[in-house]
Design a protein around this motif. Structure first.
Motif: not given
Ligand code: ADP
Ligand code: MG
Length: 698
Positions: A489-497, A551-553, A563-567, A595-600
């Motif tokens: 799988r793949q993941a996004y890691w979003v920076c603080p605003l 992982v995409l920061v 739209d990247v369904p594998n993330a 697939a099951e997804s999670t947002c932290y």
């Protein structure tokens, strides 16, 4: 410094005055072009100059007017340079008092204006200083003994640099007296009576110069703008807005657009090759749009659908219907990334079909730009995809039949006006948004749109699980990412605003990228931020789509539509800094496949109450419409129109939140007025809009 009329100065307005600028320009800045506009330029608040408090009776903490004779005037230098004048009573000695006037900003001429022996009337907030009662930066005016006091409250108007309150007061008073037509009724008696409204003339005269010593409920109503005089003005403004909307609608109904009934040749081919079938909601909305397009009245439809509800395919089908009918379609998105993604998706969907797509964005190299412009102008490209670069004058789409605007609320008023002006008068328009429009806005600024709603999610999605995680436990999130990526799988890691500084945001993104690269050595960590060149961004996105990057920061550049369904995993740093709509949009980037997804949501303690409330809403809800509803409760609809739109005079008096009931009354009244008395409707509109129609309906 400009010449000043003797003794009349208020220090504040003088300090701001800029020489050589015409009164006219200043008035125009305030939106005042006619005497009628002066009548409608209403005070922000009032000052009570109708009484004078004896010097000995001035109470600290109150705002008051006093009168006295200057005893002495001096420039002092400690603790900083200031002009200090002492005034005293000439009343009988026992009751006499004194007052200090203190100016930290002053002109030398003011020392002369406050020469000893001068009788002055002063106004301001009294405070207890080291040497007795004082007013800092009072308004003051030299006067002759026994100068009569005004018998009305003194209005304080919205103004602009260099335009003194006194000047505005005179202009307003003159306009009110000048021409009875300016204060005459525009609404017929039956309407005024039915709604139990104040007369227009009474209302404006009252608001420009209310009587003093109002009862405290009346005074409060005046301050809070719930007084019947204010209600009348708000009502009139809202009626004008509704009339303008209706006029706009009528004008649209009279416009003729090319009917684009389509042949099914392209749409059927696309449907046949899609790896999924449309949801019922998509089919319904497609029919609604399809039949709009087949008419000769230009479509103006808003497609609302939550993040992930599948708006893009509906838009693509509409575009193909236009193209089948021999017309061009333009598809605009608010960011490069989103536009580019639409472009790629369309290339993929339309591969092998006889439709050439032109791609245009601000960052395009000159040669490719020229080629794209040419393809659009010649009609070789029947589909144009891009950012707001498509609004530019150079862009010619001679066969344009349908304009599609994605995430339309991200475009400002000016851009929307531009869009309307751009050959779109005759083109059909489809706007899309994941943010539902609050009801008051739907009745006002968006009232001339037809609305379609995608209220069904494509099947096979597992809702995104949301976890709130304190920063202290971020190592656990890193482990989750490691595990998800190990499973392919793949993941996004979003920076603080970081709203204050784009530079700081960039530094944070780079630092975060370095950190994750260090702790996840087995993975490729990508970086995406707003300062990158468009082709760099596109390359990173393509790499992520292809699965090369684990992982995409990213900064919030990924907020809309990516739209990247594998993330399947997303971590958002400092989630407490984001707004609800933004969190919902971000979270919508995952959970796009089966697939099951999670947002932290990583948060930093301690949390403010608002931050807590927001995180609770996003944790408990997955329905975008419900989130938007709660967001409105927290923020109010004014925010919805967006910061970009601030500065544009949308509604001057009515408040979309507080006056929701009045909006409905105004809408009914406008309808009845048009039916029963079109001449009055026209006069009413002319009074309120003058030359400003385009703003009020934007
Ligand atoms: P949004 O409404 O947020 O713009 P998109 O149009 O990006 O949503 O669609 C989200 C994802 O769902 C895309 O990958 C799209 O291809 C897919 N999709 C759209 N409609 C359906 C459907 N009926 N069945 C399955 N997947 C769909
Ligand atoms: Mg979208």
């Amino acid at each position: 410094m400009p010449k000043r009329r003797k003794g009349s100065a208020s220090a504040e307005s003088e300090a701001k005055s800029a020489p050589g600028r015409g009164l006219r320009d200043q008035l125009v800045k305030l939106g005042i072009a006619r005497d009628q506009d002066l009548v409608l330029h209403l005070p922000l608040r009032y000052e009570d100059h109708t009484r004078v408090v004896p010097l000995h009776a001035l109470a600290p903490g109150t705002t008051a007017q006093a009168e006295g004779v200057v005893v002495n005037t001096d420039i002092q230098y400690r603790p900083r340079r200031q002009l200090v004048a002492l005034i005293g009573d000439d009343a009988d000695a026992a009751r006499s008092g004194q007052l200090i006037l203190r100016f930290f900003h002053f002109y030398p001429s003011m020392q002369k204006a406050l020469a000893p022996g001068t009788r002055v009337r002063v106004f301001g907030e009294v405070r207890e200083g080291h040497f007795g009662r004082e007013i800092v930066h009072p308004q003051f005016k030299a006067i002759a003994p026994d100068t009569p006091l005004p018998d009305r409250l003194t209005p304080v108007y919205p103004t602009t640099a260099g335009l003194a309150q006194d000047a505005l007061r005179k202009l307003a008073a003159r306009a009110l007296a000048a021409d009875p037509a300016l204060t005459a009724e525009t609404l017929p008696d039956w309407l005024v009576a039915k709604r139990q409204l104040w007369k227009f003339g009474d209302a404006v005269r009252f608001l420009h110069a209310p009587p003093p010593r109002l009862s405290s409920p009346t005074q409060r109503a005046l301050d809070e703008r719930t007084h019947p005089a204010w209600t009348r003005l708000k009502f009139d403004e809202l009626v004008a807005q509704q009339l303008s909307l209706k006029a706009h609608r009528r004008a649209r109904a009279e416009k003729r657009a090319q009917p684009l009934a389509g042949t099914g040749a392209l749409t059927d081919a696309l449907l046949a090759r899609l790896p999924f079938s449309l949801t019922h909601a998509q089919q319904r909305v497609r029919r609604e749009i399809g039949s709009d397009l087949a008419r000769t009245t230009p479509m103006q439809r808003l497609l609302q659908g939550d993040v992930g509800s599948g708006k893009t395919i509906v838009a693509a089908l509409a575009a193909l219907q236009a193209i089948e009918s021999g017309r061009q379609a333009a598809f605009m998105a608010p960011t490069e990334i989103l536009a580019e993604q639409h472009y790629r998706k369309l290339l993929q969907w339309l591969d092998g079909l006889p439709v050439e797509i032109a791609w245009l964005s601000g960052g395009l190299p000159a040669k490719r730009r020229r080629a794209a412009l040419e393809a659009m102008a010649s009609g070789a490209a029947m589909l144009a995809v891009g950012t707001h670069a498509l609004f530019e004058d150079e862009v010619l789409l001679p066969l344009l039949g349908l304009a599609i605007v994605d995430e339309q609320h991200r475009f400002g008023v000016a851009q929307r006006l531009r869009l309307r002006g751009k050959a779109m008068g005759e083109a059909h328009q489809l706007m899309m948004s994941a943010t539902p429009i609050p009801r008051t806005l739907a009745m006002t600024f968006y009232a001339d749109l037809d609305v379609s709603v995608l209220d069904e999610m494509p099947p096979g999605r597992t809702p995104v699980a949301t976890r709130l995680v304190s920063q202290k436990r971020r190592a656990e999130v890193v482990e989750r990412v490691r595990r998800a990526c190990a499973e392919g799988r793949q993941a996004y890691w979003v920076c603080p605003l970081i709203e204050e500084s784009e530079k700081l945001e960039l530094q944070t993104a780079v630092a975060l990228h370095a950190e994750l690269t260090a702790v996840l050595p087995e993975l490729r960590v990508g970086l995406l931020h707003g300062r990158m060149k468009p082709d760099e961004k596109a390359a990173v996105m393509a790499d992520f789509v292809a699965g090369g990057i684990g992982v995409l920061v990213a900064t919030t550049v990924i907020e809309v539509g990516v739209d990247v369904p594998n993330a399947t995993l997303m971590a958002i740093e400092h989630a407490e800094r984001f707004g609800l709509a933004q969190l919902h949009q971000l979270r919508g980037r995952v959970g796009r496949g089966a697939a099951e997804s999670t947002c932290y949501l990583l948060f930093e303690e301690p949390l403010t109450d608002t931050a807590k409330a927001r995180l609770k809403v996003i944790y408990e809800n997955t329905d975008g419409f419900e989130i938007a509803r709660q967001d409105l409760v927290i923020r109010g609809p004014g925010e919805f129109l967006g910061a970009r739109q601030s500065g544009v005079p949308l509604l001057r008096f009515a408040d979309l939140e507080k006056d929701a009931a009045l909006i409905e009354q105004a809408r009914d009244a406008a309808e009845e007025l048009l039916r029963r008395d079109p001449a009055a409707a026209a006069a009413h509109l002319a009074r309120w809009l003058g030359g400003k129609e385009e703003f009020i309906k934007a």
